[in-house]
Design a protein around this motif. Structure first.
Motif, mmCIF file in Angstrom:
data_model
loop_
_atom_site.group_PDB
_atom_site.id
_atom_site.type_symbol
_atom_site.label_atom_id
_atom_site.label_comp_id
_atom_site.label_asym_id
_atom_site.label_seq_id
_atom_site.Cartn_x
_atom_site.Cartn_y
_atom_site.Cartn_z
ATOM 1 N N GLN A 191 40.074 35.294 42.429
ATOM 2 C CA GLN A 191 39.859 36.742 42.420
ATOM 3 C C GLN A 191 40.647 37.444 41.314
ATOM 4 O O GLN A 191 40.184 38.456 40.763
ATOM 5 N N HIS A 192 41.823 36.924 40.973
ATOM 6 C CA HIS A 192 42.624 37.587 39.947
ATOM 7 C C HIS A 192 42.044 37.395 38.548
ATOM 8 O O HIS A 192 42.514 38.022 37.589
ATOM 9 N N GLN A 193 41.019 36.565 38.427
ATOM 10 C CA GLN A 193 40.368 36.375 37.130
ATOM 11 C C GLN A 193 39.092 37.221 36.986
ATOM 12 O O GLN A 193 38.375 37.109 36.005
ATOM 13 N N ILE A 194 38.861 38.072 37.988
ATOM 14 C CA ILE A 194 37.805 39.084 37.906
ATOM 15 C C ILE A 194 38.506 40.424 37.679
ATOM 16 O O ILE A 194 39.440 40.769 38.389
ATOM 17 N N HIS A 195 38.050 41.169 36.685
ATOM 18 C CA HIS A 195 38.772 42.373 36.274
ATOM 19 C C HIS A 195 37.923 43.631 36.479
ATOM 20 O O HIS A 195 37.203 44.066 35.573
ATOM 21 N N PRO A 196 38.014 44.244 37.670
ATOM 22 C CA PRO A 196 37.323 45.510 37.916
ATOM 23 C C PRO A 196 38.150 46.687 37.394
ATOM 24 O O PRO A 196 39.290 46.517 36.938
ATOM 25 N N ILE A 197 37.590 47.884 37.482
ATOM 26 C CA ILE A 197 38.332 49.078 37.093
ATOM 27 C C ILE A 197 39.422 49.372 38.121
ATOM 28 O O ILE A 197 39.402 48.868 39.237
ATOM 29 N N ASP A 198 40.366 50.211 37.728
ATOM 30 C CA ASP A 198 41.471 50.620 38.587
ATOM 31 C C ASP A 198 41.022 51.822 39.427
ATOM 32 O O ASP A 198 40.880 52.934 38.913
ATOM 33 N N GLU A 199 40.809 51.583 40.712
ATOM 34 C CA GLU A 199 40.310 52.651 41.592
ATOM 35 C C GLU A 199 41.243 53.858 41.675
ATOM 36 O O GLU A 199 40.799 54.970 41.980
#
Length: 270
Positions: free
Chosen positions: A108-116
């Motif tokens: 999961q830490h290798q998926i980079h979503p935006i900062d909510e």
């Protein structure tokens, strides 16, 4: 790449349109991604990829049971994102999680979503996402722009790609890696997106377009080279290569020459 690109025009796009249905397109795309992954891991030990939303996540389902995919080597970013919570129905991240990442063993830490936490400040949000890219790509003698191993794009019936819309001022952005907009002609209006220079510096860019509603736009991009359309502005810097994965319906009006994947790029990963 910079030295080579200064003296070479972009490579000619490869139109891969012999897919009679969606399942054939899904299988072909999965084989292509697997081979791009293999070549990247052999070269540098990891695979950096940027994904779009829309219909694309569901078309990546061919990767789910592909035993050659080395998910622990993947580092995933988003080509664009709607400025909404990550669990919102409009979120590209949510679409990718539901269609793909929830079904495979990717860290999961290798998926980079935006900062909510930054949804109320678009400039801060885009700056934050650019910093995520800087962590991955800006080190040592790194080029001016990040070089993704693969960027996967969709195209709307209006010829837009990412959150770069025809005629929008962001098409001329030449410095930033990530930008924001508040006036998307498609809802939701607030978004962030990678810029054209970032997209065009990728080693491989693959558009995925299916359905007859894409036929007019595809003709305008490939036959007419209408640079008023965002998708027509995607021209990888040499030696990058652009691929178009389409079904027969999307390519029905196109006279642009069809291609076959080179054998080295159509085999599954080893």
């Amino acid at each position: 790449m910079a030295a080579a690109s200064a003296h070479h025009p972009p490579n000619v796009p490869l139109l891969l349109s012999s897919h009679s249905n969606t399942d054939a397109l899904v299988e072909s795309l999965a084989s292509f991604v697997a081979q791009a992954q293999r070549e990247s891991i052999v070269k540098k030990g990891k695979f950096t990829v940027a994904l779009s939303g829309g219909s694309l996540p569901k078309l990546l389902r061919g990767l789910i049971k592909n035993s050659t995919i080395k998910w622990k080597k993947w580092h995933v970013y988003y080509v664009d994102e709607r400025v909404v919570p990550l669990d919102h129905a409009d979120s590209n991240h949510r679409a990718c999680v539901e269609a793909l990442f929830s079904k495979v063993p990717i860290p999961q830490h290798q998926i980079h979503p935006i900062d909510e936490s930054l949804l109320d400040d678009l400039e801060e949000l885009s700056d934050s996402y650019e910093k995520e890219l800087i962590k991955e790509f800006a080190h040592g003698n790194a080029p001016r722009f990040p070089i993704f191993d693969l960027i996967l794009l969709g195209m709307g019936p209006d010829g837009h790609t990412a959150s770069l819309f025809p005629g929008h001022e962001l098409l001329s952005e030449g410095d930033r890696w990530v930008v924001c907009l508040e006036d998307s002609p498609k809802p939701p209006p607030k978004r962030i997106t990678l810029t054209l220079p970032v997209i065009n510096h990728a080693s491989r860019i693959a558009f995925v377009a299916a359905g007859g509603e894409k036929a007019d736009a595809l003709k305008a991009v490939l036959d007419d080279r209408d640079e008023g359309l965002s998708a027509a502005c995607v021209k990888p810097v040499f030696p990058g290569q652009l691929y178009w994965f389409t079904d027969e319906a999307a390519a029905a009006k196109v006279t642009f020459p069809r291609s076959q994947l080179p054998q080295r790029a159509s085999k599954g990963s080893e």
